[in-house]
Motif scaffolding. Structure first.
Motif, PDB file in Angstrom:
ATOM      1  N   ASP A  58      11.207  -1.296 -13.458  1.00 34.78           N
ATOM      2  CA  ASP A  58      12.657  -1.395 -13.588  1.00 34.78           C
ATOM      3  C   ASP A  58      13.208  -1.735 -12.202  1.00 34.78           C
ATOM      4  O   ASP A  58      12.793  -1.135 -11.196  1.00 34.78           O
ATOM      5  CB  ASP A  58      13.231  -0.071 -14.096  1.00 34.78           C
ATOM      6  N   MET A  59      14.105  -2.670 -12.129  1.00 40.65           N
ATOM      7  CA  MET A  59      14.624  -3.107 -10.834  1.00 40.65           C
ATOM      8  C   MET A  59      15.641  -2.147 -10.239  1.00 40.65           C
ATOM      9  O   MET A  59      15.969  -2.242  -9.061  1.00 40.65           O
ATOM     10  CB  MET A  59      15.237  -4.509 -10.968  1.00 40.65           C
ATOM     11  N   ASN A  60      16.137  -1.197 -11.034  1.00 45.40           N
ATOM     12  CA  ASN A  60      17.167  -0.262 -10.560  1.00 45.40           C
ATOM     13  C   ASN A  60      16.699   1.177 -10.730  1.00 45.40           C
ATOM     14  O   ASN A  60      17.104   1.861 -11.662  1.00 45.40           O
ATOM     15  CB  ASN A  60      18.476  -0.503 -11.327  1.00 45.40           C
ATOM     16  N   LEU A  61      15.857   1.621  -9.813  1.00 44.23           N
ATOM     17  CA  LEU A  61      15.350   2.994  -9.847  1.00 44.23           C
ATOM     18  C   LEU A  61      16.285   3.898  -9.052  1.00 44.23           C
ATOM     19  O   LEU A  61      17.037   3.423  -8.201  1.00 44.23           O
ATOM     20  CB  LEU A  61      13.937   3.030  -9.264  1.00 44.23           C
ATOM     21  N   PRO A  62      16.239   5.213  -9.277  1.00 43.03           N
ATOM     22  CA  PRO A  62      17.178   6.090  -8.586  1.00 43.03           C
ATOM     23  C   PRO A  62      16.936   6.213  -7.082  1.00 43.03           C
ATOM     24  O   PRO A  62      17.885   6.449  -6.327  1.00 43.03           O
ATOM     25  CB  PRO A  62      16.999   7.442  -9.281  1.00 43.03           C
ATOM     26  N   ASP A  63      15.695   6.040  -6.628  1.00 40.60           N
ATOM     27  CA  ASP A  63      15.411   6.247  -5.209  1.00 40.60           C
ATOM     28  C   ASP A  63      15.138   4.964  -4.426  1.00 40.60           C
ATOM     29  O   ASP A  63      15.118   4.978  -3.194  1.00 40.60           O
ATOM     30  CB  ASP A  63      14.248   7.221  -5.020  1.00 40.60           C
ATOM     31  N   MET A  64      14.916   3.859  -5.121  1.00 42.85           N
ATOM     32  CA  MET A  64      14.708   2.568  -4.462  1.00 42.85           C
ATOM     33  C   MET A  64      14.778   1.483  -5.527  1.00 42.85           C
ATOM     34  O   MET A  64      14.646   1.770  -6.715  1.00 42.85           O
ATOM     35  CB  MET A  64      13.374   2.518  -3.706  1.00 42.85           C
ATOM     36  N   THR A  65      14.963   0.270  -5.093  1.00 46.51           N
ATOM     37  CA  THR A  65      14.955  -0.834  -6.060  1.00 46.51           C
ATOM     38  C   THR A  65      13.513  -1.209  -6.383  1.00 46.51           C
ATOM     39  O   THR A  65      12.581  -0.854  -5.662  1.00 46.51           O
ATOM     40  CB  THR A  65      15.659  -2.072  -5.487  1.00 46.51           C
ATOM     41  N   GLY A  66      13.352  -1.945  -7.462  1.00 44.46           N
ATOM     42  CA  GLY A  66      12.030  -2.473  -7.786  1.00 44.46           C
ATOM     43  C   GLY A  66      11.509  -3.382  -6.690  1.00 44.46           C
ATOM     44  O   GLY A  66      10.315  -3.393  -6.377  1.00 44.46           O
ATOM     45  N   LEU A  67      12.418  -4.146  -6.061  1.00 44.28           N
ATOM     46  CA  LEU A  67      12.018  -5.006  -4.943  1.00 44.28           C
ATOM     47  C   LEU A  67      11.508  -4.176  -3.771  1.00 44.28           C
ATOM     48  O   LEU A  67      10.504  -4.516  -3.143  1.00 44.28           O
ATOM     49  CB  LEU A  67      13.188  -5.884  -4.494  1.00 44.28           C
ATOM     50  N   ALA A  68      12.189  -3.075  -3.480  1.00 51.28           N
ATOM     51  CA  ALA A  68      11.760  -2.205  -2.379  1.00 51.28           C
ATOM     52  C   ALA A  68      10.396  -1.584  -2.680  1.00 51.28           C
ATOM     53  O   ALA A  68       9.553  -1.459  -1.776  1.00 51.28           O
ATOM     54  CB  ALA A  68      12.803  -1.115  -2.121  1.00 51.28           C
ATOM     55  N   LEU A  69      10.164  -1.200  -3.934  1.00 53.78           N
ATOM     56  CA  LEU A  69       8.855  -0.659  -4.314  1.00 53.78           C
ATOM     57  C   LEU A  69       7.770  -1.691  -4.048  1.00 53.78           C
ATOM     58  O   LEU A  69       6.745  -1.387  -3.429  1.00 53.78           O
ATOM     59  CB  LEU A  69       8.859  -0.238  -5.790  1.00 53.78           C
ATOM     60  N   ARG A  70       7.984  -2.907  -4.507  1.00 51.73           N
ATOM     61  CA  ARG A  70       6.997  -3.974  -4.308  1.00 51.73           C
ATOM     62  C   ARG A  70       6.776  -4.233  -2.823  1.00 51.73           C
ATOM     63  O   ARG A  70       5.642  -4.382  -2.369  1.00 51.73           O
ATOM     64  CB  ARG A  70       7.473  -5.249  -5.028  1.00 51.73           C
ATOM     65  N   GLU A  71       7.851  -4.255  -2.040  1.00 50.02           N
ATOM     66  CA  GLU A  71       7.743  -4.473  -0.594  1.00 50.02           C
ATOM     67  C   GLU A  71       6.949  -3.360   0.081  1.00 50.02           C
ATOM     68  O   GLU A  71       6.166  -3.618   0.998  1.00 50.02           O
ATOM     69  CB  GLU A  71       9.133  -4.602   0.028  1.00 50.02           C
ATOM     70  N   ARG A  72       7.132  -2.115  -0.370  1.00 47.61           N
ATOM     71  CA  ARG A  72       6.385  -0.998   0.227  1.00 47.61           C
ATOM     72  C   ARG A  72       4.900  -1.108  -0.078  1.00 47.61           C
ATOM     73  O   ARG A  72       4.065  -0.789   0.766  1.00 47.61           O
ATOM     74  CB  ARG A  72       6.952   0.335  -0.242  1.00 47.61           C
ATOM     75  N   VAL A  73       4.564  -1.571  -1.263  1.00 49.42           N
ATOM     76  CA  VAL A  73       3.152  -1.763  -1.607  1.00 49.42           C
ATOM     77  C   VAL A  73       2.556  -2.865  -0.735  1.00 49.42           C
ATOM     78  O   VAL A  73       1.473  -2.703  -0.173  1.00 49.42           O
ATOM     79  CB  VAL A  73       2.990  -2.090  -3.108  1.00 49.42           C
ATOM     80  N   VAL A  74       3.252  -3.967  -0.606  1.00 52.49           N
ATOM     81  CA  VAL A  74       2.763  -5.095   0.191  1.00 52.49           C
ATOM     82  C   VAL A  74       2.607  -4.693   1.660  1.00 52.49           C
ATOM     83  O   VAL A  74       1.654  -5.110   2.333  1.00 52.49           O
ATOM     84  CB  VAL A  74       3.701  -6.315   0.049  1.00 52.49           C
ATOM     85  N   ALA A  75       3.513  -3.853   2.163  1.00 52.74           N
ATOM     86  CA  ALA A  75       3.483  -3.437   3.570  1.00 52.74           C
ATOM     87  C   ALA A  75       2.348  -2.466   3.883  1.00 52.74           C
ATOM     88  O   ALA A  75       1.961  -2.318   5.038  1.00 52.74           O
ATOM     89  CB  ALA A  75       4.820  -2.807   3.954  1.00 52.74           C
ATOM     90  N   ASP A  76       1.818  -1.801   2.878  1.00 52.41           N
ATOM     91  CA  ASP A  76       0.717  -0.854   3.060  1.00 52.41           C
ATOM     92  C   ASP A  76      -0.593  -1.604   2.802  1.00 52.41           C
ATOM     93  O   ASP A  76      -0.981  -1.817   1.654  1.00 52.41           O
ATOM     94  CB  ASP A  76       0.880   0.308   2.090  1.00 52.41           C
ATOM     95  N   ALA A  77      -1.263  -2.011   3.862  1.00 51.51           N
ATOM     96  CA  ALA A  77      -2.452  -2.872   3.735  1.00 51.51           C
ATOM     97  C   ALA A  77      -3.518  -2.262   2.828  1.00 51.51           C
ATOM     98  O   ALA A  77      -4.111  -2.957   2.011  1.00 51.51           O
ATOM     99  CB  ALA A  77      -3.029  -3.180   5.116  1.00 51.51           C
TER     100      ALA A  77
END
Length: 130
Positions: A58-77
């Motif tokens: 879901d792109m609108n989560l209560p603690d972060m956006t879906g985009l932010a979730l994806r970005e955090r995964v990508v940033a964690d090698a």
């Protein structure tokens, strides 16, 4: 407990009605296992434990956006490496326009509008993972 041989789908959604609907849909889909997370933080913890074949976000989560979730995964090698090959689909009831472009730029494989069309979901699962 999900069947270990079944491809795992992680569904990240904060709306209880959508969660219940997706759980019911997956009860009718033999050969697939579903795990749910209600926040981006829960999703990150789940992703550290398992390697789903597909992540529905879901792109609108209560603690972060879906985009932010994806970005955090990508940033964690380490996490990104463990999830290499995992497909990602953005979900939203919002008008897709710019959101679709942003989701694709962030690495999402597809974008689905809510409410989820169940026959389309089955076809898309086969297309993405079959």
């Amino acid at each position: 407990m999900p069947d270990r041989a079944a491809p795992l789908v992680l569904y990240v959604e904060d709306d209880r009605i959508h969660l219940i609907l997706m759980e019911e849909v997956f009860r009718l889909l033999p050969g697939w296992a579903l795990r749910c997370a209600e926040t981006g933080t829960e999703a990150l913890a789940a992703l550290a434990e398992c390697q789903p074949a597909l992540v529905l976000v879901d792109m609108n989560l209560p603690d972060m956006t879906g985009l932010a979730l994806r970005e955090r995964v990508v940033a964690d090698a380490g996490l990104a490496a463990s999830l290499q090959g995992t497909r990602w689909v953005a979900l939203s009831a919002d008008d897709p326009g710019a959101v679709v472009r942003a989701a694709r730029a962030a690495g999402f494989d597809d974008y689905w509008l809510k409410p989820i069309d169940v026959p389309r979901l089955q076809t898309a699962l086969q297309r993405l993972l079959g």
